[in-house]
Motif scaffolding. Structure first.
Motif, PDB file in Angstrom:
ATOM      1  N   VAL A 194     -36.198   7.329 -11.795  1.00  0.00           N
ATOM      2  CA  VAL A 194     -35.037   8.219 -11.823  1.00  0.00           C
ATOM      3  C   VAL A 194     -35.485   9.601 -12.277  1.00  0.00           C
ATOM      4  N   THR A 195     -35.116  10.620 -11.509  1.00  0.00           N
ATOM      5  CA  THR A 195     -35.362  12.008 -11.884  1.00  0.00           C
ATOM      6  C   THR A 195     -34.014  12.709 -12.011  1.00  0.00           C
ATOM      7  N   THR A 196     -33.829  13.407 -13.128  1.00  0.00           N
ATOM      8  CA  THR A 196     -32.600  14.171 -13.333  1.00  0.00           C
ATOM      9  C   THR A 196     -32.927  15.654 -13.220  1.00  0.00           C
ATOM     10  N   ILE A 197     -32.144  16.374 -12.406  1.00  0.00           N
ATOM     11  CA  ILE A 197     -32.302  17.817 -12.251  1.00  0.00           C
ATOM     12  C   ILE A 197     -31.089  18.492 -12.892  1.00  0.00           C
ATOM     13  N   PHE A 198     -31.345  19.216 -13.976  1.00  0.00           N
ATOM     14  CA  PHE A 198     -30.298  19.961 -14.651  1.00  0.00           C
ATOM     15  C   PHE A 198     -30.258  21.374 -14.056  1.00  0.00           C
ATOM     16  N   THR A 199     -29.080  21.857 -13.724  1.00  0.00           N
ATOM     17  CA  THR A 199     -28.939  23.156 -13.084  1.00  0.00           C
ATOM     18  C   THR A 199     -28.205  24.125 -13.993  1.00  0.00           C
TER      19      THR A 199
END
Length: 367
Positions: free
Chosen positions: A305-310
């Motif tokens: 799982v990869t989380t991309i915070f924007t």
């Protein structure tokens, strides 16, 4: 937290360069051969709500497992390798020859043998392993009462050798520590091990006991905290503090400087990281396209799982949010490219070819 750039970068390119738009909270399966089949990418906006959740998670780091706090300080129990000093008042004939004139514990005391026993005149072989000093005194008194009238005994440990705590990692003095009649607390063990606060990752301390690893964030607790002093160590406990030389975040994209940023503390804010890189390139960056890529996989499944915070840096609250958002080791900070920059780059690649064609056409016309 581990992260592999070779599988993160394809996600960054797919999300920020191809024009793909993901709704906040959406999960997608990245179409890349380097990903596992069950890999997911989650996109989350950096908001005040997210900051509140992060602060709660940070507070949870200061919590100590109940199993460690439940263990109170216990009386010392004798073990093999200890040297006991037995004193019988008003009975000089029972003192060892030369014992009163020597500073050698092995000559003035009784070594607890590997089978947990000692020999003492008129008491014979006595099993002392596992007993407290009071229990050893009582046992010897009962034995000697058969030949002496109301013997008065005192039992102490002149040298400890049966119980140890082992240190590893960023301790300057990594030799084992003896457990004595004075309970050994976590605070004292760290102090005696002489931890270098500039080289050690105090947030990553692990106490291993009976095959179970207990993570303890000493940086969040504080070395002198009351909680740390309430954690008492036991025989064969292992303390490991990692070095902090692997604490890095990676700054990429439309920044003044692309770099790997090392840091010493528990975390570094997004604002500090961007500032260390000289900030965004005003002429080429896309201010609403600041991304933080993080591996948020469950334990034992890195890359799942990869989380991309924007972050929209044009937002009025962006400065406050970026100052509060804490990066973690191996995070990748990526700043996207503005549309005009992509168009300019396309033209810069096109014009040389066009000029070459025009030159060839002119030569043909001249002929």
């Amino acid at each position: 937290m581990r992260i592999a750039l070779y599988w993160v970068l394809p996600v960054v390119l797919a999300v920020v360069s191809s024009g793909c738009v993901l709704a906040p909270g959406q999960s997608v399966s990245p179409p890349n051969a380097f990903f596992r089949e069950d890999a997911e990418v989650q996109v989350l906006p950096i908001t005040s709500k997210l900051m509140a959740q992060q602060q709660m998670a940070q507070a949870a780091l200061a919590q100590v497992p109940d199993a460690l706090l439940a263990q109170s300080a216990a009386d010392y129990r004798v073990g093999a390798g200890d040297i006991l000093n037995v004193t019988i008042w008003n009975q000089p004939e029972l003192m060892l020859t030369g014992a009163a004139n020597t500073t050698n514990p092995e000559q003035s005391g009784r070594v607890v043998r590997p089978d947990g026993t000692i020999f003492y005149p008129f008491a014979g072989v006595v099993k002392v392993s596992g007993l407290t000093l009071d229990e050893v005194r009582t046992t010897l008194t009962q034995r000697l009462s058969k030949v002496l009238q109301s013997p008065q005994l005192d039992v102490s440990v002149s040298r400890y050798g049966s119980q140890k705590v082992y240190l590893g990692g960023a301790f300057r003095r990594a030799q084992p520590l003896d457990i004595t009649t004075v309970p050994l607390s976590l605070t004292e063990a760290i102090g005696r091990g002489e931890v270098s606060t500039t080289d050690a990752d105090l947030s990553g301390l692990v106490l291993k006991r009976n095959g179970v690893n207990y993570p303890i964030n000493i940086e969040a607790l504080g070395l002198d905290s009351a909680t740390a002093s309430r954690i008492f160590l036991q025989h064969n406990d292992e303390l490991y503090i990692p070095y902090n030389d692997r604490r890095k975040v990676y700054l990429m994209g439309e920044l003044q400087q692309q770099r790997a940023l090392a840091f010493k503390t528990t975390g570094i804010s997004l604002a500090d990281a961007l500032s260390s890189a000289g900030g965004l390139r005003q002429e080429t960056s896309k201010s609403e396209a600041v991304y933080v890529i993080r591996d948020t996989s469950p334990a034992g499944r890195p890359g799942a799982v990869t989380t991309i915070f924007t972050l929209d840096s044009d937002s009025p609250t962006a400065l406050a949010l970026s100052s509060s958002f804490q990066l973690k080791p191996s995070d990748v900070v990526y700043v996207g490219t503005a549309k005009i920059s992509r168009w300019n780059r396309f033209l810069s690649q096109l014009f040389p070819s066009a000029s070459l064609l025009n030159t060839a056409q002119n030569i043909r016309n001249d002929n």
